[in-house]
Design a protein around this motif. Structure first.
Motif, mmCIF file in Angstrom:
data_model
loop_
_atom_site.group_PDB
_atom_site.id
_atom_site.type_symbol
_atom_site.label_atom_id
_atom_site.label_comp_id
_atom_site.label_asym_id
_atom_site.label_seq_id
_atom_site.Cartn_x
_atom_site.Cartn_y
_atom_site.Cartn_z
ATOM 1 N N GLU A 307 0.827 -1.210 0.000
ATOM 2 C CA GLU A 307 0.000 0.000 0.000
ATOM 3 C C GLU A 307 0.857 1.254 0.000
ATOM 4 O OE1 GLU A 307 -2.508 -0.316 3.376
ATOM 5 O OE2 GLU A 307 -3.904 -1.734 2.450
ATOM 6 N N GLU A 308 1.971 1.207 0.742
ATOM 7 C CA GLU A 308 2.852 2.370 0.785
ATOM 8 C C GLU A 308 3.472 2.636 -0.581
ATOM 9 O OE1 GLU A 308 4.292 5.638 2.651
ATOM 10 O OE2 GLU A 308 2.936 4.136 3.507
ATOM 11 N N LYS A 309 3.867 1.563 -1.250
ATOM 12 C CA LYS A 309 4.425 1.726 -2.595
ATOM 13 C C LYS A 309 3.368 2.257 -3.565
ATOM 14 C CE LYS A 309 7.972 -1.849 -2.122
ATOM 15 N NZ LYS A 309 8.458 -3.170 -2.603
ATOM 16 N N LEU A 310 2.125 1.740 -3.406
ATOM 17 C CA LEU A 310 1.042 2.210 -4.267
ATOM 18 C C LEU A 310 0.747 3.691 -4.008
ATOM 19 C CD1 LEU A 310 -1.107 1.440 -6.354
ATOM 20 C CD2 LEU A 310 -2.625 0.839 -4.457
ATOM 21 N N LYS A 311 0.803 4.078 -2.719
ATOM 22 C CA LYS A 311 0.568 5.481 -2.366
ATOM 23 C C LYS A 311 1.644 6.375 -2.976
ATOM 24 C CE LYS A 311 0.104 8.572 1.609
ATOM 25 N NZ LYS A 311 0.159 8.668 3.092
ATOM 26 N N GLU A 312 2.903 5.924 -2.880
ATOM 27 C CA GLU A 312 3.998 6.712 -3.448
ATOM 28 C C GLU A 312 3.829 6.840 -4.966
ATOM 29 O OE1 GLU A 312 7.509 4.719 -2.244
ATOM 30 O OE2 GLU A 312 7.352 5.315 -0.125
ATOM 31 N N ALA A 313 3.415 5.716 -5.592
ATOM 32 C CA ALA A 313 3.205 5.767 -7.042
ATOM 33 C C ALA A 313 2.058 6.711 -7.395
ATOM 34 C CB ALA A 313 2.928 4.357 -7.566
ATOM 35 N N LYS A 314 0.987 6.673 -6.570
ATOM 36 C CA LYS A 314 -0.163 7.540 -6.813
ATOM 37 C C LYS A 314 0.237 9.010 -6.661
ATOM 38 C CE LYS A 314 -4.886 8.378 -5.126
ATOM 39 N NZ LYS A 314 -4.696 9.695 -4.524
ATOM 40 N N GLU A 315 0.998 9.309 -5.592
ATOM 41 C CA GLU A 315 1.434 10.691 -5.374
ATOM 42 C C GLU A 315 2.342 11.159 -6.510
ATOM 43 O OE1 GLU A 315 3.236 10.587 -1.563
ATOM 44 O OE2 GLU A 315 1.316 10.726 -0.462
ATOM 45 N N ALA A 316 3.197 10.237 -6.980
ATOM 46 C CA ALA A 316 4.064 10.609 -8.097
ATOM 47 C C ALA A 316 3.244 10.891 -9.348
ATOM 48 C CB ALA A 316 5.068 9.486 -8.349
#
Length: 1008
Positions: A307-316
């Motif tokens: 989820e953290e990686k997905l969040k970082e990807a979403k923010e990017a």
């Protein structure tokens, strides 16, 4: 009790009895009733009552001996028995019946008795009677009493059955528990083997927090054996802080009896950080009491990391989208700046003598630039929507003016395609609204522009309607109907998506970005509305949208125009377009005139001559210029040549660019003309003017600029390019209005830096330069302009020297010399008087382009010094008025508004809005002793107040400005209070005038 009252009572009680029986209808209907009575009349009455009460199963007998036999055969649920039965009485029969019933069975026995004495009733009850009915019988009472007794019997039977069922269940449950207890020893091992291999951590605690069950996974995580954990608490196996948190959490679960679920971070013994998901539920014993909690948890670290990686990807991705949108916004802005230069320069080029081919090329450049600028604006708006930076204003506006003004801008495009462009606004519509008229116009421009674009012949009609209304808001629906090509059903659903078009091929006939409708959809949604369309290929389209707008709080819709001059006038509308005829018909009816309509010149002549013969000639005729067979001018000449109908006044309806010449006007004896699309205000004033004046007088009239015969206008005024540099929006409005009143058009910028940038693009003839502006003030901007004009290395984009007129709020000695020394050509003081502005522009026209600044200074120096004090007085301010006097300079308001009510309302509204915001800031600055801020705010308020003629606050504001400049603030608080008090009076006065509450007549000149 009267017979009617008795009947009413009987009916109501029967209704009650019927309602009671509904719940147990089937059970009561099946009840068996035995009647024992030797009186035939009584028996007959009882049977009738039972029948009406819907009882189906009853029998009767008059013999005491036979009664016992029937009872044993029939087994009734209720017995009705007479107290007096031959040979002795009913008493022995009652005793026998009770003996046959038994003590466990409840049998209602109702005694029918004439003597209601205590002794008789006592004997009946002792013998076994349940209830009694007294003769003569009340039918209603019989039914109610029987229902009640049967229901009691029924309920007692049901209770007995339930008790038996419960006792049986208890016996079965007891046996089951015994079996469970027997098997518990073996089942414990079964559950242990079931839960141990599961990939979750399972535990159970008692009410004291002691572990009573754990699975093998739980033991492995704790690093302890099952024997070391069972019987222990969290305080024995976990750190104190964690144990305390778990215990408090367990208590909450047991108190609330609600499940609990959470996710939390945990540090395991090896030092790693993990995420766990915890679920706990309360445990209830057989009595429903909480005796512990049961829970499980599992490791969700892998999921959390994903989820953290997905969040970082979403923010990017979002950052990339924002960067893209910001880039589009910046690029759109950067492109618009040179595009304005392209458009401005092509406009200049078109004002010069050109060959036919050169003019054609230049027109193509201007048209292409306009299209490109529209695309850029769409991209800019769309990018603002994407990054959430699209803002909405809350301004007072007039709905009719907004819609009709929008159509005015598009009239030329419609005319060039030969289309009728009309607006239909019902007279009863709320028009004084509050919202963002600019965004409203943006949607209308897009929809109407598309309608014109995709329509080759016919009409484009804008209809405005009211969809919903409350005391404070109204939902307005706008329909834009065209007779164009229509849209296939399969592409209608995606039209409002970004970058989508009905025809997406590279060979499509119509261009565009596909952003317009997407932006319109977003704007409609932001106005709490919706957007949609109805279309069919080959039959045109109707695009619609709704907007929720606030009603203006200060005043309701203005009263209808005083139409007494028009009441009962006969008006004939002659137009081959049915929509135009219908709209004009409705508007004429709303003004209480008598309408008539004709679709051709021939039909119009017939109606006019017929009306004249009847002695009821038409007073006015509205003639469309472009009609088949007979055009409007030809029709006008025929009407005026016919003595029978020549008395009818004539108003021509013409499209943009087709206004009749003065010669045609005179030949056709036209009384006035209106340019399509026709505005309601222009139509009304034109009708009043045509009725009130002769045709000869009309040639010199000017009703909203629409009925005047075109006259030669000084071409120099039209070709003069003026740039206004003023950072105060109110002062901008005032100056632009004054220039317009003098026949000049001007562009406006808000700083000296913008002056320099704009002058590089467009060669202006005159710059009206405010001296005090942000970034680069007027003095510095002028010096930079003069420096570039005198430089041999850097050429100018304009014809030097540009004529610069200073606008200063200071009228003190030396201010004019300071302006001239900075390189300015002339100077006017705020508040700028219309006559003074006219004089300075006249001096520019007479000076010629060869005059140099030094020559002007030499010529004017002595003269300026001689009359400076007089000039300051004529352009200065009066002392604050007495409370009984007017707090504003009414003549000044007339001057700055050009006696135009709409423009004046806009100026006053802007002033009140700005002053309401700045005066509290000024008071705060005074209390804090911030001298520089006091000077800046007072200066800003002085300029706006003086320009608008708000004379009562000017003197204290000027003194506060002086105090702030000198940093001497003694008495500043008293002056600040005076400003606030005076402004309250000004606000009340202006609000009263604008809402029509002026009784003095001072306002009449502003609203004529």
């Amino acid at each position: 009790m009267s017979e009617s009252e008795s009947n009413d009572r009987e009916q109501s009680l029967l209704a009650v009895a019927s309602a009671v029986r509904v719940a147990q209808k089937d059970a009561l209907r099946r009840s068996k009733i035995l009647i024992i009575d030797h009186e035939p009349s009584d028996v007959e009455l009882l049977k009738r009552c039972l029948t009406e009460g819907q009882f189906e199963n009853f029998i009767s007998t008059a013999d005491a001996g036979r009664a016992i036999e029937l009872f044993q055969e029939f087994r009734p649920d209720l017995v009705l028995i007479d107290w007096l039965i031959p040979p002795e009485s009913g008493l022995p029969v009652i005793k026998q019946l009770r003996a046959l019933t038994g003590s466990d069975d409840y049998l209602p026995i109702v005694v029918l008795i004439a003597d209601a004495g205590e002794q008789t009733r006592l004997e009946a009850f002792v013998a076994g009677g349940t209830d009694f009915l007294r003769k003569p019988f009340d039918p209603v009472e019989i039914v109610l009493r029987i229902c009640n007794l049967l229901l009691v019997r029924l309920w007692r039977q049901q209770a007995a059955e339930q008790q038996q069922s419960l006792e049986k269940a208890v016996r079965e449950r007891t046996a089951s528990l015994e079996q469970i207890a027997e098997a518990s020893k073996t089942s414990e091992g079964f559950f242990q083997s079931l839960f141990d291999p599961l990939p979750v951590y399972i535990f159970r605690k008692d009410a004291e927090g002691r572990f009573t069950f754990v699975n093998e996974r739980f033991c492995q995580r704790q690093g302890k054996s099952r024997a070391d954990i069972l019987g222990q608490t969290d305080f024995d196996i976990n750190p104190p802080d964690m144990a305390r948190k778990y215990r408090e959490n367990d208590r909450m679960i047991m108190e609330t009896r609600r499940p609990f679920e959470t996710e939390e971070v945990e540090v395991i013994p090896n030092g790693d950080t993990t995420w766990i998901h915890i679920t706990k539920v309360p445990i209830l014993d057989s009595h429903g009491e909480v005796n512990g909690i049961q829970g499980m948890y599992w490791d969700i670290t892998a999921r959390k990391q994903a989820e953290e990686k997905l969040k970082e990807a979403k923010e990017a991705a979002e950052a990339g989208a924002r960067a893209k949108s910001e880039f589009l916004a910046n690029m759109s802005h950067e492109i618009r700046t040179p595009m304005n230069g392209v458009i401005g320069m092509t406009g200049l080029l078109l004002d010069t003598p050109l060959t036919l081919q050169q003019r054609e090329f230049t027109e193509t450049i201007r048209t292409s630039a306009d299209i490109l600028l529209t695309i850029i604006n769409d991209i800019l708006d769309f990018s603002k929507i994407e990054v959430g930076k699209l803002t909405f204003e809350a301004l007072d506006f007039d709905l009719v003016e907004t819609v009709e003004g929008n159509l005015d801008m598009l009239a030329e495009r419609a005319f060039n395609k030969g289309l009728e462009l009309v607006a239909e606004i019902p007279p009863q519509m709320p028009t004084r609204l509050r919202g963002d008229p600019g965004r409203l116009r943006q949607i209308l421009t897009n929809l109407v522009g598309n309608a014109i674009k995709f329509t080759e012949k016919g009409e484009v009609v804008v209809r405005v309607g009211k969809e919903a209304e409350t005391e404070t808001h109204v939902v307005i629906r706008f329909d834009v109907h065209d007779t164009g090509i229509g849209i296939p059903l399969d592409v209608q659903g995606r039209l409002f998506d970004a970058f989508s078009q009905a025809d997406g091929s590279t060979t499509r006939k119509y261009g565009g970005t596909g952003l317009g409708l997407a932006i319109a959809k977003q704007l409609a949604a932001m106005m709490h509305g919706q957007i949609g369309l109805e279309s069919e290929p080959g039959k045109g389209s109707t695009f619609w949208f709704t907007a929720r707008l606030e009603k203006q709080a200060s005043h309701s819709n203005p009263p209808e125009s005083n139409g007494r001059e028009l009441a009962n006038l006969r008006v004939l509308v002659v137009d081959d377009n049915a929509t135009n005829r219908r709209i004009l018909h409705h508007q004429i009816v709303a003004w209480k005139m008598q309408p008539g309509s004709a679709a051709s010149g021939r039909e119009a002549l017939e109606l006019l001559r017929e009306a004249a013969l009847e002695g009821r000639p038409y007073d006015l005729a509205l003639l469309d210029v472009q009609m088949p067979e007979m055009d409007g001018l030809s029709l006008a000449r025929i009407i005026k040549a016919d003595a029978a109908i020549s008395i009818t006044r004539l108003i021509i309806l013409t499209s943009l660019g087709q206004a009749p010449s003065a010669e045609e006007w005179r030949k056709a004896s036209i009384d006035g003309y209106l340019v399509k699309p026709i505005k309601q205000s222009r139509l009304f004033d034109c009708l009043v003017d045509a009725i009130g004046k002769t045709a000869a007088e009309n040639t010199r009239s000017d009703v909203f600029g629409s009925t005047q015969i075109p006259s030669a206008v000084d071409s120099q005024l039209h070709k003069t390019r003026i740039l206004l540099a003023e950072d105060n929006i109110i002062n901008q409005k005032v100056a632009l209005g004054q220039l317009l009143a003098l026949g000049y058009a001007a562009d406006a910028v808000a700083s000296g830096l913008e002056v320099l940038e704009t002058l590089e693009q467009i060669p202006y003839d005159i710059i009206l330069m405010d001296c005090q502006m942000p970034e680069v003030d007027g003095y510095e901007a002028t010096r930079l302009i003069r420096k570039q004009e005198e430089s041999s290395e850097q050429s100018c984009r304009w014809i030097p020297p540009v004529y610069i007129i200073a606008i200063t709020a200071n009228a003190m000695p030396g201010d004019r010399e300071k302006c001239l020394a900075a390189g300015m050509n002339d100077c006017v003081s705020k508040p700028v008087q219309l006559s003074e502005l006219k004089e300075v522009l006249e001096r520019w026209k007479s000076s010629g382009p060869t005059n140099r600044v030094t020559e002007l200074v030499t010529d004017c120096a002595g003269e300026v010094r001689a009359d400076r004090s007089n000039r300051a007085r004529t352009t200065g301010f009066r002392l604050p008025l007495e409370p009984a006097e007017c707090p504003i300079d009414m003549q000044r308001l007339r001057d700055v508004s050009g006696d135009t009510p709409e423009y004046l309302r806009e100026i006053v509204g802007l002033y009140l809005s700005e002053a309401s915001a700045l005066i509290p800031q000024l008071q705060t600055a005074v209390q804090a002793g911030q001298a520089e801020k006091i000077e800046r705010l007072a200066h800003r308020l002085v300029g706006a107040s003086a320009n608008c003629g708000i004379i009562s606050v000017v003197a204290p504001l000027r003194e506060l400005e002086r105090m702030g400049r000198s940093h001497q603030l003694d008495g500043a608080e008293r002056l600040s209070t005076s400003v606030s008090d005076q402004f309250e009076l000004v606000e009340q006065f202006l609000t009263s005038l604008l809402s029509g509450g002026d009784d003095s007549g001072q306002w009449s000149g502003l609203t004529e």
